[in-house]
Design a protein around this motif. Sequence first.
Motif, PDB file in Angstrom:
ATOM      1  N   ILE A 131      61.080 -56.351  93.456  1.00 50.91           N
ATOM      2  CA  ILE A 131      59.829 -56.069  92.749  1.00 50.91           C
ATOM      3  C   ILE A 131      59.302 -57.323  92.043  1.00 50.91           C
ATOM      4  N   ARG A 132      60.193 -58.159  91.546  1.00 52.00           N
ATOM      5  CA  ARG A 132      59.752 -59.348  90.807  1.00 52.00           C
ATOM      6  C   ARG A 132      59.051 -60.371  91.695  1.00 52.00           C
ATOM      7  N   THR A 133      59.199 -60.240  93.022  1.00 50.79           N
ATOM      8  CA  THR A 133      58.546 -61.193  93.935  1.00 50.79           C
ATOM      9  C   THR A 133      57.155 -60.716  94.359  1.00 50.79           C
ATOM     10  N   LEU A 134      56.748 -59.528  93.939  1.00 46.79           N
ATOM     11  CA  LEU A 134      55.461 -58.976  94.352  1.00 46.79           C
ATOM     12  C   LEU A 134      54.325 -59.548  93.511  1.00 46.79           C
ATOM     13  N   SER A 135      53.125 -59.464  94.044  1.00 48.24           N
ATOM     14  CA  SER A 135      51.937 -59.857  93.282  1.00 48.24           C
ATOM     15  C   SER A 135      51.648 -58.799  92.228  1.00 48.24           C
ATOM     16  N   GLY A 136      50.736 -59.129  91.314  1.00 42.42           N
ATOM     17  CA  GLY A 136      50.380 -58.185  90.256  1.00 42.42           C
ATOM     18  C   GLY A 136      49.846 -56.876  90.799  1.00 42.42           C
ATOM     19  N   GLY A 137      48.966 -56.954  91.797  1.00 42.12           N
ATOM     20  CA  GLY A 137      48.418 -55.751  92.397  1.00 42.12           C
ATOM     21  C   GLY A 137      49.475 -54.917  93.100  1.00 42.12           C
ATOM     22  N   GLN A 138      50.425 -55.595  93.780  1.00 42.63           N
ATOM     23  CA  GLN A 138      51.490 -54.875  94.466  1.00 42.63           C
ATOM     24  C   GLN A 138      52.429 -54.197  93.473  1.00 42.63           C
ATOM     25  N   ARG A 139      52.707 -54.852  92.365  1.00 39.30           N
ATOM     26  CA  ARG A 139      53.557 -54.241  91.341  1.00 39.30           C
ATOM     27  C   ARG A 139      52.870 -53.035  90.730  1.00 39.30           C
ATOM     28  N   ARG A 140      51.528 -53.119  90.639  1.00 37.14           N
ATOM     29  CA  ARG A 140      50.798 -51.964  90.112  1.00 37.14           C
ATOM     30  C   ARG A 140      50.942 -50.776  91.062  1.00 37.14           C
ATOM     31  N   ARG A 141      50.971 -51.045  92.338  1.00 35.29           N
ATOM     32  CA  ARG A 141      51.173 -49.961  93.308  1.00 35.29           C
ATOM     33  C   ARG A 141      52.563 -49.345  93.160  1.00 35.29           C
ATOM     34  N   VAL A 142      53.547 -50.175  92.815  1.00 37.01           N
ATOM     35  CA  VAL A 142      54.885 -49.642  92.540  1.00 37.01           C
ATOM     36  C   VAL A 142      54.824 -48.681  91.356  1.00 37.01           C
ATOM     37  N   ASP A 143      54.092 -49.066  90.320  1.00 38.62           N
ATOM     38  CA  ASP A 143      53.942 -48.186  89.148  1.00 38.62           C
ATOM     39  C   ASP A 143      53.377 -46.828  89.557  1.00 38.62           C
ATOM     40  N   VAL A 144      52.337 -46.860  90.405  1.00 37.07           N
ATOM     41  CA  VAL A 144      51.714 -45.611  90.863  1.00 37.07           C
ATOM     42  C   VAL A 144      52.714 -44.806  91.695  1.00 37.07           C
ATOM     43  N   ALA A 145      53.460 -45.481  92.570  1.00 37.64           N
ATOM     44  CA  ALA A 145      54.457 -44.795  93.402  1.00 37.64           C
ATOM     45  C   ALA A 145      55.494 -44.092  92.534  1.00 37.64           C
ATOM     46  N   LEU A 146      55.962 -44.745  91.484  1.00 32.93           N
ATOM     47  CA  LEU A 146      56.945 -44.139  90.585  1.00 32.93           C
ATOM     48  C   LEU A 146      56.354 -42.943  89.854  1.00 32.93           C
ATOM     49  N   GLY A 147      55.048 -43.000  89.604  1.00 35.71           N
ATOM     50  CA  GLY A 147      54.386 -41.903  88.904  1.00 35.71           C
ATOM     51  C   GLY A 147      54.228 -40.647  89.736  1.00 35.71           C
ATOM     52  N   ILE A 148      54.155 -40.794  91.063  1.00 34.34           N
ATOM     53  CA  ILE A 148      53.888 -39.629  91.913  1.00 34.34           C
ATOM     54  C   ILE A 148      55.103 -39.152  92.698  1.00 34.34           C
ATOM     55  N   VAL A 149      56.204 -39.914  92.693  1.00 38.78           N
ATOM     56  CA  VAL A 149      57.347 -39.565  93.535  1.00 38.78           C
ATOM     57  C   VAL A 149      57.966 -38.233  93.112  1.00 38.78           C
ATOM     58  N   GLY A 150      57.836 -37.844  91.856  1.00 40.96           N
ATOM     59  CA  GLY A 150      58.419 -36.590  91.385  1.00 40.96           C
ATOM     60  C   GLY A 150      57.591 -35.365  91.682  1.00 40.96           C
ATOM     61  N   ARG A 151      56.482 -35.522  92.402  1.00 40.60           N
ATOM     62  CA  ARG A 151      55.568 -34.432  92.739  1.00 40.60           C
ATOM     63  C   ARG A 151      55.091 -33.725  91.467  1.00 40.60           C
ATOM     64  N   PRO A 152      54.450 -34.469  90.550  1.00 40.47           N
ATOM     65  CA  PRO A 152      54.090 -33.888  89.253  1.00 40.47           C
ATOM     66  C   PRO A 152      52.957 -32.864  89.358  1.00 40.47           C
ATOM     67  N   ARG A 153      52.976 -31.883  88.468  1.00 37.74           N
ATOM     68  CA  ARG A 153      51.851 -30.951  88.343  1.00 37.74           C
ATOM     69  C   ARG A 153      50.717 -31.610  87.576  1.00 37.74           C
ATOM     70  N   LEU A 154      51.075 -32.477  86.631  1.00 34.98           N
ATOM     71  CA  LEU A 154      50.090 -33.193  85.824  1.00 34.98           C
ATOM     72  C   LEU A 154      50.413 -34.679  85.883  1.00 34.98           C
ATOM     73  N   LEU A 155      49.427 -35.475  86.304  1.00 40.65           N
ATOM     74  CA  LEU A 155      49.614 -36.916  86.459  1.00 40.65           C
ATOM     75  C   LEU A 155      48.730 -37.663  85.464  1.00 40.65           C
ATOM     76  N   PHE A 156      49.355 -38.501  84.643  1.00 40.16           N
ATOM     77  CA  PHE A 156      48.639 -39.361  83.712  1.00 40.16           C
ATOM     78  C   PHE A 156      48.463 -40.737  84.350  1.00 40.16           C
ATOM     79  N   LEU A 157      47.227 -41.186  84.461  1.00 41.06           N
ATOM     80  CA  LEU A 157      46.934 -42.497  85.040  1.00 41.06           C
ATOM     81  C   LEU A 157      46.211 -43.339  83.992  1.00 41.06           C
ATOM     82  N   ASP A 158      46.898 -44.331  83.452  1.00 41.41           N
ATOM     83  CA  ASP A 158      46.338 -45.182  82.409  1.00 41.41           C
ATOM     84  C   ASP A 158      45.951 -46.531  83.016  1.00 41.41           C
TER      85      ASP A 158
END
Length: 283
Positions: A131-158
């Motif tokens: 992850i540390r070798t990714l660009s800023g935009g790619q790391r942001r996509r990792v953040d989004v992936a971690l946010g949705i992997v649990g199949r949430p009923r409610l998703l907070f996107l900041d």
Amino acid sequence: MTPSDPVVRVRDLRKTYGTSTALDGVSFDIESGETFALLGPNGAGKSTTIEILEGYRSRSGGEVEVLGVDPQNGGVAWKAELGIVLQSTGESGAVTVREQLSHFASFYPHPRDVDEVLHSVGLEEHAGRLIRTLSGGQRRRVDVALGIVGRPRLLFLDEPTTGFDPEARRSFWELIHSLKREGTTILLTTHYLDEAEQLSDRVGIIARGTLIDIGTVDEVGGADARIPIVRWRDGSRVHEIRTAEPALEVARLVAEAGGVEPRGIEIIRPSLEDVYLRLVGAE
């Protein structure tokens, strides 16, 4: 909580720090399957509101329910139904994208397939990279992936698309639309007003700790705020007319000019950003 109950219910929410008031009587609901954008300038109270809803900050007064539970009393099972994408994370990045995503997926009872998530955020080709070798935009996509992997009923996107290039932002918007189709309820904060306009069913605008307007994208600011503007030039002077019938006004101007189109004539239909700036500026 019944199926007809709002996923988020906020009544007269207040938060004070000593003599300073961060939130002063904020009230709103978010319905199941809705994408709700909470908008406002820095320091308006957005982050405080969201942290209270997530259970990370206590409130000074008012009532709050998220998925039928007071966030101050939310347990592990309740937290497993939330997905959270923060503005920034403290991840060290010393593991690969797949390892991090698989690790997070193990925390949830019914996670999404890791490969499916990698595909949805456009990280398939980077799954084996640290992850540390990714660009800023790619790391942001990792953040989004971690946010949705649990199949949430409610998703907070900041501020989810901070650091995304235009193509990546459009891909992300498609991801949000697909989550909506699955019935995910989403609470979004963003400084990109075109993003809020594209993704949101309703928006709430907060300033100085107070909710100053709430409604669909086409409702906020009132009908008068949406009246188009006809603008043209006459030499060095710029003329503007606000009218509900812009095409007729343009035809009138052309007729008065003997069939010649006025220089630089344009019809401007106020966007959500125009309405937002007017509301916040007035406040």
